[in-house]
Design a protein around this motif. Structure first.
Motif, PDB file in Angstrom:
ATOM      1  N   GLY A 151      -4.380  -6.294   1.533  1.00  0.00           N
ATOM      2  CA  GLY A 151      -3.140  -5.526   1.596  1.00  0.00           C
ATOM      3  C   GLY A 151      -2.812  -5.170   3.088  1.00  0.00           C
ATOM      4  N   GLN A 152      -3.616  -5.479   3.992  1.00  0.00           N
ATOM      5  CA  GLN A 152      -3.083  -5.222   5.362  1.00  0.00           C
ATOM      6  C   GLN A 152      -2.924  -3.989   5.773  1.00  0.00           C
ATOM      7  OE1 GLN A 152       0.401  -7.710   5.688  1.00  0.00           O
ATOM      8  NE2 GLN A 152      -0.513  -9.630   6.230  1.00  0.00           N
ATOM      9  N   SER A 153      -4.037  -3.181   5.252  1.00  0.00           N
ATOM     10  CA  SER A 153      -4.087  -1.569   5.839  1.00  0.00           C
ATOM     11  C   SER A 153      -5.405  -1.391   6.602  1.00  0.00           C
ATOM     12  CB  SER A 153      -3.887  -1.048   4.282  1.00  0.00           C
ATOM     13  OG  SER A 153      -4.082   0.560   4.651  1.00  0.00           O
ATOM     14  N   SER A 154      -5.071  -1.009   7.586  1.00  0.00           N
ATOM     15  CA  SER A 154      -6.020  -0.649   8.625  1.00  0.00           C
ATOM     16  C   SER A 154      -6.818   0.438   8.215  1.00  0.00           C
ATOM     17  CB  SER A 154      -5.692  -0.660  10.191  1.00  0.00           C
ATOM     18  OG  SER A 154      -4.714   0.579  10.281  1.00  0.00           O
ATOM     19  N   ALA A 155      -5.955   1.462   7.626  1.00  0.00           N
ATOM     20  CA  ALA A 155      -6.580   2.813   7.105  1.00  0.00           C
ATOM     21  C   ALA A 155      -7.409   2.581   5.933  1.00  0.00           C
ATOM     22  CB  ALA A 155      -5.277   3.747   6.894  1.00  0.00           C
ATOM     23  N   VAL A 157       6.188   2.876  10.082  1.00  0.00           N
ATOM     24  CA  VAL A 157       5.148   2.044  10.041  1.00  0.00           C
ATOM     25  C   VAL A 157       3.834   2.403  10.633  1.00  0.00           C
ATOM     26  CG1 VAL A 157       6.661  -0.076   9.910  1.00  0.00           C
ATOM     27  CG2 VAL A 157       6.162   0.886  11.974  1.00  0.00           C
ATOM     28  N   TRP A 158       4.194   3.585  11.608  1.00  0.00           N
ATOM     29  CA  TRP A 158       2.863   4.010  12.355  1.00  0.00           C
ATOM     30  C   TRP A 158       2.040   4.784  11.513  1.00  0.00           C
ATOM     31  CZ3 TRP A 158       3.800   9.044  12.378  1.00  0.00           C
ATOM     32  CH2 TRP A 158       4.733   9.568  12.347  1.00  0.00           C
ATOM     33  N   MET A 159       2.512   5.372  10.117  1.00  0.00           N
ATOM     34  CA  MET A 159       1.582   6.308   9.447  1.00  0.00           C
ATOM     35  C   MET A 159       0.176   5.796   9.139  1.00  0.00           C
ATOM     36  SD  MET A 159       4.218   8.514   7.491  1.00  0.00           S
ATOM     37  CE  MET A 159       2.779   9.649   6.926  1.00  0.00           C
ATOM     38  N   ASP A 160       0.073   4.401   9.260  1.00  0.00           N
ATOM     39  CA  ASP A 160      -1.204   3.818   8.490  1.00  0.00           C
ATOM     40  C   ASP A 160      -2.439   4.029   9.473  1.00  0.00           C
ATOM     41  OD1 ASP A 160      -2.874   2.452   6.436  1.00  0.00           O
ATOM     42  OD2 ASP A 160      -2.871   0.808   8.128  1.00  0.00           O
ATOM     43  N   PRO A 179       1.667  -2.426   4.322  1.00  0.00           N
ATOM     44  CA  PRO A 179       0.751  -2.739   3.269  1.00  0.00           C
ATOM     45  C   PRO A 179       1.134  -3.133   2.128  1.00  0.00           C
ATOM     46  CG  PRO A 179       0.310  -0.715   4.680  1.00  0.00           C
ATOM     47  CD  PRO A 179       1.631  -0.919   4.901  1.00  0.00           C
ATOM     48  N   ASP A 180       0.301  -3.565   1.129  1.00  0.00           N
ATOM     49  CA  ASP A 180       0.726  -4.196  -0.048  1.00  0.00           C
ATOM     50  C   ASP A 180       0.639  -2.803  -1.090  1.00  0.00           C
ATOM     51  OD1 ASP A 180      -0.196  -5.377  -2.751  1.00  0.00           O
ATOM     52  OD2 ASP A 180       1.122  -6.727  -1.832  1.00  0.00           O
ATOM     53  N   THR A 181       1.230  -3.098  -2.200  1.00  0.00           N
ATOM     54  CA  THR A 181       1.246  -1.871  -3.030  1.00  0.00           C
ATOM     55  C   THR A 181       0.066  -1.574  -3.587  1.00  0.00           C
ATOM     56  OG1 THR A 181       3.633  -2.276  -3.629  1.00  0.00           O
ATOM     57  CG2 THR A 181       2.389  -0.722  -5.236  1.00  0.00           C
ATOM     58  N   LEU A 182      -0.785  -2.525  -3.841  1.00  0.00           N
ATOM     59  CA  LEU A 182      -1.928  -2.533  -4.210  1.00  0.00           C
ATOM     60  C   LEU A 182      -2.839  -1.744  -3.626  1.00  0.00           C
ATOM     61  CD1 LEU A 182      -3.792  -3.991  -6.377  1.00  0.00           C
ATOM     62  CD2 LEU A 182      -4.491  -5.588  -4.796  1.00  0.00           C
ATOM     63  N   THR A 183      -2.806  -1.326  -2.188  1.00  0.00           N
ATOM     64  CA  THR A 183      -3.549  -0.442  -1.623  1.00  0.00           C
ATOM     65  C   THR A 183      -3.548   1.158  -2.017  1.00  0.00           C
ATOM     66  OG1 THR A 183      -1.834  -0.364   0.022  1.00  0.00           O
ATOM     67  CG2 THR A 183      -3.485  -1.829   0.347  1.00  0.00           C
ATOM     68  N   ILE A 184      -2.277   1.375  -2.409  1.00  0.00           N
ATOM     69  CA  ILE A 184      -2.241   2.768  -3.033  1.00  0.00           C
ATOM     70  C   ILE A 184      -3.198   2.831  -4.130  1.00  0.00           C
ATOM     71  CG2 ILE A 184      -0.563   4.093  -4.381  1.00  0.00           C
ATOM     72  CD1 ILE A 184       1.444   3.225  -2.416  1.00  0.00           C
ATOM     73  N   TYR A 185      -3.210   1.766  -5.355  1.00  0.00           N
ATOM     74  CA  TYR A 185      -4.078   2.007  -6.438  1.00  0.00           C
ATOM     75  C   TYR A 185      -5.530   2.279  -5.863  1.00  0.00           C
ATOM     76  CZ  TYR A 185       0.153   0.726  -8.693  1.00  0.00           C
ATOM     77  OH  TYR A 185       1.322   0.618  -9.472  1.00  0.00           O
ATOM     78  N   LEU A 208      -0.229   5.551   3.724  1.00  0.00           N
ATOM     79  CA  LEU A 208       0.302   4.273   2.986  1.00  0.00           C
ATOM     80  C   LEU A 208       1.623   4.312   2.233  1.00  0.00           C
ATOM     81  CD1 LEU A 208      -2.828   2.935   1.055  1.00  0.00           C
ATOM     82  CD2 LEU A 208      -1.832   1.977   3.015  1.00  0.00           C
ATOM     83  N   ILE A 209       1.938   5.667   1.718  1.00  0.00           N
ATOM     84  CA  ILE A 209       3.119   5.927   1.002  1.00  0.00           C
ATOM     85  C   ILE A 209       4.129   5.845   2.334  1.00  0.00           C
ATOM     86  CG2 ILE A 209       4.449   7.596  -0.029  1.00  0.00           C
ATOM     87  CD1 ILE A 209       1.868   8.340  -1.467  1.00  0.00           C
TER      88      ILE A 209
END
Length: 324
Positions: free
Chosen positions: A35-39, A177-180, A114-120, A169-170
């Protein structure tokens, strides 16, 4: 609770934590990459460190509850304290690595949506870690284990970090974009803070720091109120895996018998054991006169009874008498 019961309780809780942390680490690392989320990926590494700490807790719980033996007359509880220090260091190292990775991505502009899947995945992590925190803390308080408490707060810090990740993520999906990256840095700070807190507490125990002032005053009141205790001195305390070890010298009337002095000392031991929580061991030395706390040279002490009797007999023998 016996040492075996403490170990079994620690073992059961830790094994449950290992399963939960393995699941969360895999979910967050895989989805964080996809999902491309470093966090979220950083949060997965945090869960992986939880798994490592669980293994350490299991090892420490087994060896710290062996009880006393010839080489360790005070028991093996310090193994638990040492393991807590190592766990705390792992937390701080993980925090530095997470922060470095996030700042590096931010600095070089490698920020992605990031992809929405990361939130779940973040929501699942929040619920699972909060449940694990409550479960572990309940057992930690039951057996009074600082190591389990440290591990429980490790899970709580993971929950908080997942909340921060979710917010990041949200925010990122809403265009910031910098919030992650900011979320990853905040997670790193929270992890480091917890590591410093538990490292400081455990290192204080390893260098035999005494109990807090409130507990010390309670101990002093108990000793002073025991009938037959005129004064006390040389009161020293230290802690071993959350349990208190203390020794004290009490001053009793010089005309009491040895058995009565022993009775007063046992009364002190009993009252302390009854009223002071988490007391592991008490040593009470009985004095009939005040003396300095430092060692006194035997050459400066009055002569022993046998020396006096010998001198008296030598003197009386001149007159055909004996002190016997």
């Amino acid at each position: 609770m016996t040492e075996i019961d403490r170990y079994e309780e620690s073992k059961r809780v830790t094994i449950v934590g290992m399963f939960v942390n393995t699941f969360l680490a895999l979910i967050k690392i895989i989805i964080g990459l996809i999902g491309q989320s470093s966090a979220l990926f950083a949060d997965g590494i945090h869960s992986l460190s939880d798994l490592v700490s669980d293994v350490m807790v299991l090892f420490a719980a087994k060896h710290a509850n062996k009880g006393a033996d010839f080489d360790h007359p005070y028991g093996h509880e310090r193994i638990e304290t040492l393991a807590t220090v190592i766990l705390s260091v792992i937390l701080m190292v993980v925090a530095v690595l997470i922060a470095y990775h996030a700042i590096e991505n931010w600095y070089f502009g490698e920020l992605l949506i990031p992809d929405t899947l990361t939130i779940y995945a973040a929501i699942i992590s929040i619920l699972a870690n909060e449940g694990l925190f409550r479960y572990t803390m309940r057992s930690a308080n039951k057996i009074n284990s600082d190591l389990l408490r440290a591990n429980a707060w490790h899970s709580r810090s993971d929950m908080y970090s997942s909340v921060v990740v979710l917010i990041g993520l949200i925010g990122t999906m809403l265009g910031v974009v910098w919030m992650d990256a900011v979320a990853a840095i905040i997670v790193a700070y929270m992890i480091a803070k917890m590591g410093v807190k538990w490292a400081w507490k455990s290192l204080s125990e390893l260098i035999d720091t005494g109990v807090d002032r409130e507990t010390l005053k309670q101990i002093e009141r108990i000793i002073s109120n025991v009938n037959g205790v005129k004064k006390y001195h040389c009161l020293r305390t230290r802690k071993m895996a959350g349990q208190i070890v203390l020794d004290v010298h009490i001053l009793v009337d010089e005309h009491v018998s040895a058995s009565e002095g022993h009775y007063i000392a046992e009364h002190v031991r009993g009252m302390l054991a009854e009223r002071v929580d988490d007391l592991k061991d008490v040593t009470v030395h009985v004095d009939v006169s005040e003396h300095p706390e430092q060692f006194v040279s035997p050459k400066k002490m009055p002569p022993a009874r046998d020396v006096i009797i010998k001198a008296l007999n030598d003197h009386l023998s001149k007159y055909g008498d004996s002190a016997e």
